[in-house]
Design a protein around this motif. Sequence first.
Motif, PDB file in Angstrom:
ATOM      1  N   ARG A 188      55.773  56.373  17.552  1.00  0.00           N
ATOM      2  CA  ARG A 188      55.860  54.738  18.603  1.00  0.00           C
ATOM      3  C   ARG A 188      57.360  54.586  18.788  1.00  0.00           C
ATOM      4  N   ASP A 189      58.331  54.904  18.609  1.00  0.00           N
ATOM      5  CA  ASP A 189      59.634  55.098  18.587  1.00  0.00           C
ATOM      6  C   ASP A 189      59.922  55.721  19.862  1.00  0.00           C
ATOM      7  N   ARG A 190      59.428  57.185  20.287  1.00  0.00           N
ATOM      8  CA  ARG A 190      59.808  58.771  21.290  1.00  0.00           C
ATOM      9  C   ARG A 190      58.409  58.033  22.283  1.00  0.00           C
ATOM     10  N   CYS A 191      57.180  57.493  22.124  1.00  0.00           N
ATOM     11  CA  CYS A 191      56.567  57.077  23.145  1.00  0.00           C
ATOM     12  C   CYS A 191      56.719  55.207  24.173  1.00  0.00           C
ATOM     13  N   SER A 196      69.341  44.650  19.651  1.00  0.00           N
ATOM     14  CA  SER A 196      69.954  45.943  20.042  1.00  0.00           C
ATOM     15  C   SER A 196      69.457  46.537  21.190  1.00  0.00           C
ATOM     16  N   PHE A 197      67.961  45.414  21.430  1.00  0.00           N
ATOM     17  CA  PHE A 197      67.338  46.927  22.989  1.00  0.00           C
ATOM     18  C   PHE A 197      68.083  46.730  24.137  1.00  0.00           C
ATOM     19  N   GLY A 198      69.685  46.053  23.484  1.00  0.00           N
ATOM     20  CA  GLY A 198      70.521  46.063  24.473  1.00  0.00           C
ATOM     21  C   GLY A 198      71.260  47.546  24.614  1.00  0.00           C
ATOM     22  N   ALA A 199      70.937  47.960  23.585  1.00  0.00           N
ATOM     23  CA  ALA A 199      72.193  49.119  22.821  1.00  0.00           C
ATOM     24  C   ALA A 199      71.163  50.516  23.454  1.00  0.00           C
ATOM     25  N   VAL A 203      67.999  54.550  18.674  1.00  0.00           N
ATOM     26  CA  VAL A 203      67.178  53.801  18.246  1.00  0.00           C
ATOM     27  C   VAL A 203      66.675  53.526  16.616  1.00  0.00           C
ATOM     28  N   ARG A 204      67.425  55.173  16.173  1.00  0.00           N
ATOM     29  CA  ARG A 204      66.827  55.194  14.215  1.00  0.00           C
ATOM     30  C   ARG A 204      67.515  54.344  13.928  1.00  0.00           C
ATOM     31  N   ARG A 205      69.612  53.696  14.461  1.00  0.00           N
ATOM     32  CA  ARG A 205      70.286  53.591  13.972  1.00  0.00           C
ATOM     33  C   ARG A 205      69.408  51.538  13.847  1.00  0.00           C
ATOM     34  N   THR A 206      69.287  51.422  14.782  1.00  0.00           N
ATOM     35  CA  THR A 206      68.602  49.953  15.203  1.00  0.00           C
ATOM     36  C   THR A 206      67.117  49.931  14.024  1.00  0.00           C
ATOM     37  N   ARG A 207      66.364  50.999  13.354  1.00  0.00           N
ATOM     38  CA  ARG A 207      65.312  50.883  12.718  1.00  0.00           C
ATOM     39  C   ARG A 207      65.972  50.841  11.050  1.00  0.00           C
ATOM     40  N   GLU A 208      67.149  51.045  11.455  1.00  0.00           N
ATOM     41  CA  GLU A 208      67.511  51.039   9.678  1.00  0.00           C
ATOM     42  C   GLU A 208      68.416  49.768   9.473  1.00  0.00           C
ATOM     43  N   ASP A 245      70.652  50.454  27.819  1.00  0.00           N
ATOM     44  CA  ASP A 245      72.025  50.970  27.934  1.00  0.00           C
ATOM     45  C   ASP A 245      71.729  52.896  27.477  1.00  0.00           C
ATOM     46  N   ALA A 246      71.155  53.057  26.539  1.00  0.00           N
ATOM     47  CA  ALA A 246      71.446  54.646  26.304  1.00  0.00           C
ATOM     48  C   ALA A 246      70.328  55.479  27.048  1.00  0.00           C
ATOM     49  N   VAL A 247      69.515  54.384  27.228  1.00  0.00           N
ATOM     50  CA  VAL A 247      68.440  55.192  28.426  1.00  0.00           C
ATOM     51  C   VAL A 247      68.801  55.181  29.455  1.00  0.00           C
ATOM     52  N   GLU A 248      69.661  54.306  29.835  1.00  0.00           N
ATOM     53  CA  GLU A 248      70.311  54.429  31.542  1.00  0.00           C
ATOM     54  C   GLU A 248      71.282  55.438  31.343  1.00  0.00           C
ATOM     55  N   GLY A 249      71.592  56.067  30.337  1.00  0.00           N
ATOM     56  CA  GLY A 249      72.735  57.619  30.836  1.00  0.00           C
ATOM     57  C   GLY A 249      71.589  58.654  30.949  1.00  0.00           C
ATOM     58  N   VAL A 250      70.660  58.043  30.203  1.00  0.00           N
ATOM     59  CA  VAL A 250      69.640  59.505  31.024  1.00  0.00           C
ATOM     60  C   VAL A 250      68.808  59.773  32.109  1.00  0.00           C
ATOM     61  N   ARG A 251      69.067  58.298  32.444  1.00  0.00           N
ATOM     62  CA  ARG A 251      68.544  57.468  33.855  1.00  0.00           C
ATOM     63  C   ARG A 251      69.404  58.810  34.793  1.00  0.00           C
TER      64      ARG A 251
END
Length: 339
Positions: free
Chosen positions: A274-277, A133-136, A105-110, A139-145
Motif C-alpha cells: 500500500r505504501d509503494r502504491c 506527516s503527510f506534509g513531509a 514513509v517508513r519514518r511516518t509508519r514507525e 514535500d518529498a514526492v514533490e522532489g521526485v516530480r
Amino acid sequence: MRTILLGPQRFMTTAGTALRSLGVDGPVATINAGWEEREDVVDELDTVLDGRAHHLRLYHRTFDVLAKDEVFAAAALAFRDRHDALLSLYRLRLHHSMEGVYDVVRRTREGEGRARGEVEGRSRVEGSGEPASFGAVDDAVEGVRHVDAWYAAQLKGLYADLDAAAPLDSSGVIAWHRGEISAALADSSALVLTGGHVGTLLRALRLFAIRIPDDLPVIAWSAGAMALTERVVLFHDFGPEGASEAEVYDRGLGRVRGVVALPHARRRLRLDDRDRCAVMARRFTDQHCVLLDDGTALELTADGGLPRGARILGIDGAVHELGAAAATSAPAGAQGATT
C-alpha cells in the motif's frame, strides 16, 4: 472521438469484440512497430481483426529511412547515445529521490522523530483529519516530480537538437513514407495500436509524425495504450534485477488525457504494498493511474474522460473503481478527466 483501451491481449483476446462494438466497416489500420522484428508476424492479429487489417509497418519503414537518409541516420545515432546518457543520470537521481520518499514513509509508519516541522506517527494536525506527516511525504514526492520535470526538459532539448541536425521536413524519403501513412489512415475506418517495446513504438510514431484524426476510432493495448497518453511512464516491480522505480520515459500522442496507463498491473506492480502504491498515486496526482489488466476494456467518454468502473490507484495505496462511492476522496484527482 471514440477510444478504447484494452488489457493485454496475450492471454485474453478482446480486440475483435472491441472492433465490432465500434460498428465500422472498411479497412483497419494497424501500428505494431513495438513488435520490432516480429512486425510482419500478423496472422493472429489478422484473424482477430476479421481480416480487415492494413498494416502500416512503421518499424520496417524506420529502417528504410535509416538506410536511405544518411543525415538522419547519423543524427538518430547521436540522439540515441545522448538519450542513453540522460536516462542513466535520470535513473540515478530518481533512485535517490525515491529512496528519500520511502525513508519518510517508513519514518511516518514507525512514528519516529520529526520531518519538516510536522509531528509524525499517529499524531494529527488539529482539525485537519490527516496525519501531520503527510506534509513531509508530499514535500518529498514533490522532489521526485522536480527530477521528472528536469528529465522532461532535458529530453525536449535533445529532440530540438535532433530536429536541428536533421530536419524531418526536409527529408524526401521521410516525406514519402509520411504521405503513404497519411493516405492509409484517411482510408481507414479505425486504428489499432498493439503492444511491444514502447520506446520503439514512440520513436516510430514521432519519426512519421503520426497525427490521429479525432473522428478516427482507436483501439489500443499495452504499449499502444501508453503511447496514446500525454506522458509514458515505465514501471516494473518484478524485474530481473528487482523492483525499479517508475520513470517518466517520454511524451505520448496526447489523445488520452489525465491518465497514466499501467498495463499488466497485476504482474508488474506490488499491489499489496500500500505504501509503494500510495507514493505512485501521489507522484502523479494530476492524473489517474489506470490499471489495464487482462480483460479490461475501457471506452473513454464523449469528452475524453474515463468511464465508471475504471480501476485506479488511490492516494491511500488501494485499488478503487472510478465513480464508486468509497473512492470519491481516495484516488488521485485527474485534471481533464471525467469522474
